[in-house]
Scaffold this motif. Structure first.
Motif, PDB file in Angstrom:
ATOM      1  N   PRO A 227    -132.044 -56.943 -10.173  1.00 12.65           N
ATOM      2  CA  PRO A 227    -131.971 -57.087 -11.728  1.00 12.65           C
ATOM      3  C   PRO A 227    -131.862 -57.633 -12.953  1.00 12.65           C
ATOM      4  O   PRO A 227    -132.381 -59.198 -12.761  1.00 12.65           O
ATOM      5  N   PRO A 228    -131.940 -56.691 -14.171  1.00 12.46           N
ATOM      6  CA  PRO A 228    -132.335 -57.854 -15.580  1.00 12.46           C
ATOM      7  C   PRO A 228    -130.720 -58.340 -15.587  1.00 12.46           C
ATOM      8  O   PRO A 228    -130.048 -58.780 -14.896  1.00 12.46           O
ATOM      9  N   ASP A 229    -131.057 -59.080 -16.131  1.00 15.41           N
ATOM     10  CA  ASP A 229    -129.715 -60.763 -16.737  1.00 15.41           C
ATOM     11  C   ASP A 229    -128.598 -59.160 -16.925  1.00 15.41           C
ATOM     12  O   ASP A 229    -127.194 -59.872 -16.807  1.00 15.41           O
ATOM     13  N   ARG A 230    -128.919 -58.391 -18.182  1.00 14.31           N
ATOM     14  CA  ARG A 230    -127.898 -57.726 -18.478  1.00 14.31           C
ATOM     15  C   ARG A 230    -127.029 -57.198 -16.830  1.00 14.31           C
ATOM     16  O   ARG A 230    -126.167 -56.733 -17.649  1.00 14.31           O
ATOM     17  N   TRP A 231    -128.042 -56.719 -16.218  1.00 18.14           N
ATOM     18  CA  TRP A 231    -126.699 -55.761 -15.134  1.00 18.14           C
ATOM     19  C   TRP A 231    -126.165 -56.910 -14.572  1.00 18.14           C
ATOM     20  O   TRP A 231    -125.859 -57.016 -13.306  1.00 18.14           O
ATOM     21  N   LEU A 249    -121.756 -52.691 -18.316  1.00 16.93           N
ATOM     22  CA  LEU A 249    -123.021 -52.084 -17.767  1.00 16.93           C
ATOM     23  C   LEU A 249    -123.465 -50.128 -18.002  1.00 16.93           C
ATOM     24  O   LEU A 249    -124.269 -50.340 -17.972  1.00 16.93           O
ATOM     25  N   LEU A 250    -122.165 -49.811 -17.979  1.00 21.59           N
ATOM     26  CA  LEU A 250    -122.549 -47.914 -18.468  1.00 21.59           C
ATOM     27  C   LEU A 250    -122.644 -47.456 -19.031  1.00 21.59           C
ATOM     28  O   LEU A 250    -122.978 -46.717 -19.133  1.00 21.59           O
ATOM     29  N   ASP A 251    -121.394 -47.985 -20.594  1.00 21.00           N
ATOM     30  CA  ASP A 251    -121.609 -47.477 -21.575  1.00 21.00           C
ATOM     31  C   ASP A 251    -123.236 -47.481 -22.728  1.00 21.00           C
ATOM     32  O   ASP A 251    -123.409 -47.672 -23.319  1.00 21.00           O
ATOM     33  N   SER A 252    -124.008 -47.272 -21.633  1.00 24.34           N
ATOM     34  CA  SER A 252    -125.675 -46.917 -21.876  1.00 24.34           C
ATOM     35  C   SER A 252    -126.459 -45.838 -21.650  1.00 24.34           C
ATOM     36  O   SER A 252    -126.704 -46.197 -19.920  1.00 24.34           O
TER      37      SER A 252
END
Length: 354
Positions: A227-231, A249-252
């Motif tokens: 996973p990317p760092d943002r995840w 994580l989810l509002d995108s």
């Protein structure tokens, strides 16, 4: 005014005579030495005699002097335990099982918390040692070097719970947390997920959480799904923190199809936030946790999670210390099996995300 003798106390203005071992012996028709043996070494007297003495003690309300017993036996029959926090359902469940077991062996449990701080843990251990504990239960294996030196110098047996680390020289009773992290992630991979995020527990001084996360990331890397760092997030074991992490994580539009959560409480927070954002679990998002708390099977959808045999882990830890203190053989490292419990919160990813 009549003076109160040294064997009397004042309760509500009424003088009452304290009950001593001589009174127990007199009413049971035995010697004080026999009463002492029945209390300190029950197997040295017959079952019938133990029963008679026990009935007498109950009848007259005698309470043995713990300090006197400690002086004669060099034991207080007290076990200490230091946990990170009491604000965790798994710790509460484990401690209840431990206390119930210790009570059957006539041991008392003294509890302290360390807030995931090694310096605080060392201070709490010193406090417990000063109060005469016979043994100590510690959570995990990450600790201050001075703590181990303290316990060894004082000849106090201890055991690490929640971890299984047979290559280390310190006793451990628990699950293989890395393997547990691998197993729950393999479940998501087998369902077809490759867009997997992680809402882990805070890693500082928490070797259990570190091992789980390592297992999760190993499987994802093996399947070209790193996973990317943002995840990758770390949150406290609280619903509110978990919800805020899930919101990030989810509002995108670019979001994972599955989330591995550091424990069930974090998973609850994730599922609550997903519902608020209109994201359906498991149709649009699969969620997994660790621990298998009681609520996990009652949620709608019910939570897929790793079942941790919490009661067995803590009872086995108590057994280890009691056996050591009694001079009986004790297994230094004991692995307790975990299991994957598949429920309603996981499913294959949406077709448009394959």
């Amino acid at each position: 005014m009549k003076p109160i003798s040294k064997n009397e106390t004042k309760q509500g203005g009424v003088a009452t005579r304290s009950v001593g071992i001589r009174e127990v012996a007199r009413q049971a028709g035995v010697s004080t030495a026999t009463v002492s043996r029945a209390l300190n070494n029950p197997d040295s007297v017959s079952a019938a005699l133990r029963g008679r003495i026990s009935a007498t003690i109950d009848e007259i309300g005698y309470i043995p002097d713990a300090s006197a017993r400690a002086l004669s036996s060099r034991r207080t029959r007290t076990i200490g335990a230091i946990i990170p926090t009491i604000d965790n359902a798994m710790f509460a469940q484990g401690l209840q099982a431990l206390q119930s077991f210790l009570a059957t062996r006539d041991y008392l449990l003294l509890l302290a918390t360390n807030e995931y701080d090694l310096d605080i843990e060392l201070k709490q251990a010193r406090n417990l040692v000063s109060r005469g504990i016979d043994g100590l239960i510690l959570r995990g294996d990450r600790r201050h070097d001075d703590l181990r030196r303290l316990l060894i110098s004082q000849d106090i047996p201890f055991v690490n719970v929640g971890v299984y680390e047979p290559r280390k020289p310190y006793p451990s009773i628990g699950v293989d947390n890395r393997a547990a992290g691998r197993r729950v992630t393999q479940h998501l991979i087998q369902l077809g997920h490759r867009r997997v995020g992680v809402v882990a527990a805070m890693q500082r001084n928490n070797d259990r959480a570190q091992a789980r996360l390592a297992g999760v990331l190993e499987v994802l890397e093996e399947n070209a799904a790193t996973p990317p760092d943002r995840w990758r997030l770390q949150v406290n074991y609280r619903l509110d923190d978990a919800r805020q992490g899930a919101r990030v994580l989810l509002d995108s539009a670019d979001r994972p199809t599955a989330l591995v959560c550091g424990n069930d409480v974090i998973a609850y927070g994730v599922m609550l936030e997903a519902a608020k954002l209109g994201i359906k679990v498991p149709e649009q998002l699969s969620v997994v946790g660790f621990d298998d708390l009681e609520w996990s099977r009652h949620l709608s959808p019910s939570l897929t999670t790793i079942h941790m045999p919490t009661d067995e882990i803590w009872v086995r830890a108590g057994e280890y210390l009691v056996d050591r203190l009694d001079g009986s053989p004790a297994i230094m490292h004991r692995e307790i099996d975990f299991s994957l419990v598949v429920r309603e919160s996981t499913a294959p990813p949406p077709i448009d995300n394959l």
